[in-house]
Motif scaffolding. Structure first.
Motif, PDB file in Angstrom:
ATOM      1  N   THR A 195       0.733  -1.208   0.107  1.00 36.98           N
ATOM      2  CA  THR A 195      -0.071   0.157  -0.098  1.00 36.98           C
ATOM      3  C   THR A 195       0.594   1.318   0.042  1.00 36.98           C
ATOM      4  OG1 THR A 195      -1.621  -1.275   1.192  1.00 36.98           O
ATOM      5  CG2 THR A 195      -1.908   1.359   1.187  1.00 36.98           C
ATOM      6  N   GLY A 196       1.992   1.292   0.456  1.00 29.60           N
ATOM      7  CA  GLY A 196       2.779   2.445   0.847  1.00 29.60           C
ATOM      8  C   GLY A 196       3.640   2.666  -0.455  1.00 29.60           C
ATOM      9  N   THR A 197       3.795   1.749  -1.288  1.00 27.23           N
ATOM     10  CA  THR A 197       4.273   2.129  -2.752  1.00 27.23           C
ATOM     11  C   THR A 197       3.167   2.865  -3.459  1.00 27.23           C
ATOM     12  OG1 THR A 197       3.399   0.020  -3.685  1.00 27.23           O
ATOM     13  CG2 THR A 197       5.664   0.130  -2.731  1.00 27.23           C
ATOM     14  N   PHE A 198       1.896   2.440  -3.425  1.00 20.66           N
ATOM     15  CA  PHE A 198       0.752   3.396  -4.173  1.00 20.66           C
ATOM     16  C   PHE A 198       0.902   4.605  -3.549  1.00 20.66           C
ATOM     17  CE2 PHE A 198      -0.984  -1.137  -4.384  1.00 20.66           C
ATOM     18  CZ  PHE A 198      -0.113  -1.438  -5.441  1.00 20.66           C
ATOM     19  N   VAL A 199       0.893   4.785  -2.403  1.00 22.23           N
ATOM     20  CA  VAL A 199       0.838   6.298  -1.886  1.00 22.23           C
ATOM     21  C   VAL A 199       2.035   6.945  -2.050  1.00 22.23           C
ATOM     22  CG1 VAL A 199       0.934   7.240   0.422  1.00 22.23           C
ATOM     23  CG2 VAL A 199      -0.369   5.430   0.665  1.00 22.23           C
ATOM     24  N   ALA A 200       3.190   6.320  -2.091  1.00 25.85           N
ATOM     25  CA  ALA A 200       4.384   7.337  -2.507  1.00 25.85           C
ATOM     26  C   ALA A 200       4.320   7.567  -3.759  1.00 25.85           C
ATOM     27  CB  ALA A 200       5.533   6.257  -2.265  1.00 25.85           C
ATOM     28  N   ALA A 201       3.712   6.752  -4.770  1.00 32.84           N
ATOM     29  CA  ALA A 201       3.372   7.174  -6.095  1.00 32.84           C
ATOM     30  C   ALA A 201       2.367   8.138  -6.388  1.00 32.84           C
ATOM     31  CB  ALA A 201       3.427   5.802  -7.092  1.00 32.84           C
ATOM     32  N   SER A 202       1.308   8.157  -5.711  1.00 32.50           N
ATOM     33  CA  SER A 202       0.352   8.970  -5.993  1.00 32.50           C
ATOM     34  C   SER A 202      -0.111  10.193  -4.960  1.00 32.50           C
ATOM     35  CB  SER A 202      -1.039   8.299  -6.036  1.00 32.50           C
ATOM     36  OG  SER A 202      -1.355   7.401  -4.778  1.00 32.50           O
ATOM     37  N   ASP A 203       0.345  10.320  -3.891  1.00 35.60           N
ATOM     38  CA  ASP A 203      -0.060  11.170  -3.029  1.00 35.60           C
ATOM     39  C   ASP A 203       1.315  12.108  -2.475  1.00 35.60           C
ATOM     40  OD1 ASP A 203      -0.964  13.063  -0.726  1.00 35.60           O
ATOM     41  OD2 ASP A 203      -2.353  11.452  -0.177  1.00 35.60           O
ATOM     42  N   ARG A 204       1.467  13.348  -3.068  1.00 34.24           N
ATOM     43  CA  ARG A 204       2.389  14.112  -2.786  1.00 34.24           C
ATOM     44  C   ARG A 204       2.561  14.713  -1.347  1.00 34.24           C
ATOM     45  NH1 ARG A 204       5.840  11.886  -6.123  1.00 34.24           N
ATOM     46  NH2 ARG A 204       5.279  11.916  -8.487  1.00 34.24           N
ATOM     47  N   ARG A 205       1.231  14.955  -0.621  1.00 38.73           N
ATOM     48  CA  ARG A 205       1.436  15.148   0.563  1.00 38.73           C
ATOM     49  C   ARG A 205       2.566  14.430   1.562  1.00 38.73           C
ATOM     50  NH1 ARG A 205      -4.361  14.489   2.285  1.00 38.73           N
ATOM     51  NH2 ARG A 205      -4.107  12.743   1.326  1.00 38.73           N
ATOM     52  N   PHE A 206       2.927  13.185   1.306  1.00 40.01           N
ATOM     53  CA  PHE A 206       3.668  12.284   2.005  1.00 40.01           C
ATOM     54  C   PHE A 206       5.158  12.630   1.660  1.00 40.01           C
ATOM     55  CE2 PHE A 206      -0.222  10.076   2.425  1.00 40.01           C
ATOM     56  CZ  PHE A 206      -0.292   9.637   3.522  1.00 40.01           C
TER      57      PHE A 206
END
Length: 85
Positions: free
Chosen positions: A12-23
């Motif tokens: 899930t973290g890989t998808f977050v890293a790729a798509s949500d620039r807030r992180f």
């Protein structure tokens, strides 16, 4: 904003890293999964192209490359008995 993913949470973290620039920081710990090639090899011959196409679209390894440089910490243990080195 940060993210901590362990085991399956790393996917899930890989998808977050790729798509949500807030992180701005993501720690991905003890990741492990069979590769797309391994899933394809295990599939019935008639289904291999379908399995490759579908799984390639959600392959976590693919999404790691879309993360902003400097935002990921990837950590695996050298003595992990579940996820091999």
């Amino acid at each position: 904003l940060g993210y901590l993913g362990w085991s399956s949470g790393v996917k899930t973290g890989t998808f977050v890293a790729a798509s949500d620039r807030r992180f701005t920081a993501l720690a991905l710990l003890s990741a492990g999964a069979a590769t797309v090639d391994q899933f394809v090899a295990a599939a019935p011959a008639a289904s291999r192209s379908l399995v490759r196409r579908e799984l390639s679209s959600v392959d976590p390894i693919r999404y790691v490359s879309f993360a902003r440089p400097g935002t990921l910490l990837l950590e695996d243990g050298t003595h992990d008995t579940v996820v091999p080195r």
